[in-house]
Design a protein around this motif. Structure first.
Motif, PDB file in Angstrom:
ATOM      1  N   VAL A   1       1.020  -1.332  -0.224  1.00  0.00           N
ATOM      2  CA  VAL A   1       0.212   0.425  -0.340  1.00  0.00           C
ATOM      3  C   VAL A   1       0.700   1.439   0.191  1.00  0.00           C
ATOM      4  CG1 VAL A   1      -1.392   1.141   1.210  1.00  0.00           C
ATOM      5  CG2 VAL A   1      -1.494  -1.277   0.825  1.00  0.00           C
ATOM      6  N   GLU A   2       0.849   2.352  -0.939  1.00  0.00           N
ATOM      7  CA  GLU A   2       1.251   3.247  -1.152  1.00  0.00           C
ATOM      8  C   GLU A   2       1.091   3.903   0.190  1.00  0.00           C
ATOM      9  OE1 GLU A   2       2.748   6.617  -4.917  1.00  0.00           O
ATOM     10  OE2 GLU A   2       1.468   5.267  -4.913  1.00  0.00           O
ATOM     11  N   GLY A   3       2.620   4.622   0.482  1.00  0.00           N
ATOM     12  CA  GLY A   3       1.977   6.317   1.406  1.00  0.00           C
ATOM     13  C   GLY A   3       2.285   5.987   2.770  1.00  0.00           C
ATOM     14  N   PHE A   4       2.680   4.254   3.268  1.00  0.00           N
ATOM     15  CA  PHE A   4       2.906   3.270   4.591  1.00  0.00           C
ATOM     16  C   PHE A   4       4.023   3.158   4.428  1.00  0.00           C
ATOM     17  CE2 PHE A   4      -1.549   3.888   4.075  1.00  0.00           C
ATOM     18  CZ  PHE A   4      -1.816   4.069   4.918  1.00  0.00           C
ATOM     19  N   GLU A   5       4.894   3.669   5.623  1.00  0.00           N
ATOM     20  CA  GLU A   5       6.449   3.229   6.062  1.00  0.00           C
ATOM     21  C   GLU A   5       6.408   1.961   7.276  1.00  0.00           C
ATOM     22  OE1 GLU A   5       9.177   5.865   5.934  1.00  0.00           O
ATOM     23  OE2 GLU A   5       8.514   6.913   7.911  1.00  0.00           O
ATOM     24  N   LEU A   6       6.911   0.981   7.612  1.00  0.00           N
ATOM     25  CA  LEU A   6       7.068   0.868   8.804  1.00  0.00           C
ATOM     26  C   LEU A   6       8.032   1.035   9.547  1.00  0.00           C
ATOM     27  CD1 LEU A   6       6.109  -2.071  10.224  1.00  0.00           C
ATOM     28  CD2 LEU A   6       7.875  -3.261   9.326  1.00  0.00           C
ATOM     29  N   SER A   7       7.626   1.236  10.938  1.00  0.00           N
ATOM     30  CA  SER A   7       8.210   1.212  11.652  1.00  0.00           C
ATOM     31  C   SER A   7       9.274   0.272  13.007  1.00  0.00           C
ATOM     32  CB  SER A   7       7.762   2.908  13.163  1.00  0.00           C
ATOM     33  OG  SER A   7       7.216   4.132  12.049  1.00  0.00           O
ATOM     34  N   GLY A   8       8.277  -0.172  12.641  1.00  0.00           N
ATOM     35  CA  GLY A   8       8.370  -1.165  13.436  1.00  0.00           C
ATOM     36  C   GLY A   8       7.736  -2.622  14.005  1.00  0.00           C
ATOM     37  N   ILE A   9       7.542  -4.074  14.689  1.00  0.00           N
ATOM     38  CA  ILE A   9       6.820  -5.079  14.687  1.00  0.00           C
ATOM     39  C   ILE A   9       7.292  -5.583  15.919  1.00  0.00           C
ATOM     40  CG2 ILE A   9       6.370  -7.469  14.310  1.00  0.00           C
ATOM     41  CD1 ILE A   9       6.732  -6.908  11.533  1.00  0.00           C
ATOM     42  N   VAL A  10       6.162  -5.502  17.018  1.00  0.00           N
ATOM     43  CA  VAL A  10       6.142  -5.856  18.534  1.00  0.00           C
ATOM     44  C   VAL A  10       5.421  -6.787  18.733  1.00  0.00           C
ATOM     45  CG1 VAL A  10       7.389  -3.411  19.124  1.00  0.00           C
ATOM     46  CG2 VAL A  10       5.387  -3.448  19.223  1.00  0.00           C
ATOM     47  N   ASN A  11       6.074  -6.999  19.519  1.00  0.00           N
ATOM     48  CA  ASN A  11       5.370  -8.224  20.042  1.00  0.00           C
ATOM     49  C   ASN A  11       4.261  -8.189  21.737  1.00  0.00           C
ATOM     50  OD1 ASN A  11       7.526  -9.322  21.623  1.00  0.00           O
ATOM     51  ND2 ASN A  11       8.013 -11.239  20.561  1.00  0.00           N
ATOM     52  N   SER A  12       4.313  -7.251  22.249  1.00  0.00           N
ATOM     53  CA  SER A  12       4.002  -6.993  23.368  1.00  0.00           C
ATOM     54  C   SER A  12       3.321  -5.799  24.241  1.00  0.00           C
ATOM     55  CB  SER A  12       4.598  -8.025  24.530  1.00  0.00           C
ATOM     56  OG  SER A  12       5.761  -6.966  24.690  1.00  0.00           O
ATOM     57  N   ILE A  13       3.133  -5.692  24.834  1.00  0.00           N
ATOM     58  CA  ILE A  13       2.002  -4.351  25.241  1.00  0.00           C
ATOM     59  C   ILE A  13       2.748  -3.859  26.072  1.00  0.00           C
ATOM     60  CG2 ILE A  13       0.614  -2.999  26.377  1.00  0.00           C
ATOM     61  CD1 ILE A  13      -1.095  -4.811  24.668  1.00  0.00           C
TER      62      ILE A  13
END
Length: 231
Positions: free
Chosen positions: A24-36
């Motif tokens: 999807v154009e216009g979005f970039e991933l800052s990071g992935i986390v697996n807990s609150i």
């Protein structure tokens, strides 16, 4: 670019969300986390515009994170992506201001529509000092209704059952990027291979699956299916 943080403890689901996001154009991933708790730290560090957030975690719930975001007055929106269909959960999520609620399993088109709707609204707010009622109405009521990716009730069709249809979709989603056969789906969800094949063939006709023939040295070729992620 709109910065996105994926908050999900299932690695396979995180991978799918990341792969869909990149399309999807216009979005970039800052990071992935697996807990609150990791999500709280990441939000303070990366300052994302949008969370792709699950509900269930070993410690806490996604709605707990939403409550914290609001209490800290952090400017960050959220789209929930979860298997939780509980009415109270859905109501609580919208009470905390989620912009959309996607129920697993979902397909790329619905995911893309959700992100595009969010992007259009955000860009409109940034480009205008004052917002007209017409513009507000467009994002409240939406210019067009989302096309349903699943028919209302497949039970209306002779020989099909809605619950089995949903189980097959869940089995497909669990396969992730893997190609699979009717036999594999049958074993995963506890139905006969013939039953799984009928539903898979129907989903292929709905253009939700891609299918190709795999030829072995002996015997009949096998149908290999894969979730279709393109428009």
């Amino acid at each position: 670019m709109i910065k996105v943080l994926i908050v999900e403890d299932d690695p396979m689901v995180s991978m799918i969300n990341e792969r869909f996001l990149k399309k999807v154009e216009g979005f970039e991933l800052s990071g992935i986390v697996n807990s609150i708790e990791k999500a709280k730290d990441a939000i303070l560090i990366y300052k994302p515009d949008l969370l792709l957030l699950d509900i269930f975690f070993p410690q806490g719930k996604g709605t707990d994170l939403l409550r914290w975001v609001r209490s800290e007055n952090i400017k960050c929106d959220a789209i929930l992506i979860t298997a939780d269909r509980n009415t109270e959960t859905v109501e609580e999520a919208f009470r905390y201001g989620v912009v959309d609620y996607l129920v697993k399993p979902f397909v790329f088109k619905r995911f893309k529509e959700s992100l595009i709707q969010f992007k259009n609204r955000k860009c409109s707010f940034e480009d205008n000092e004052n917002i007209e009622q017409e513009t507000i109405d467009r994002y409240i009521f939406k210019e067009k209704n989302f096309e349903s990716e699943q028919i209302d009730d497949i039970s209306d069709m002779k020989g099909f059952n809605q619950r089995t249809y949903e189980k097959v979709l869940e089995g497909i989603y669990d396969m992730g990027d893997e190609n699979f056969t009717a036999q594999q789906i049958a074993e995963n969800i506890g139905v006969s291979r013939i039953t799984a094949r009928r539903y898979l063939d129907y989903l292929e006709k709905e253009k939700k699956l891609e299918v190709e023939m795999e030829y072995g040295k002996v015997g009949r070729p096998k149908n290999k299916y894969k979730l279709k992620t393109e428009d």
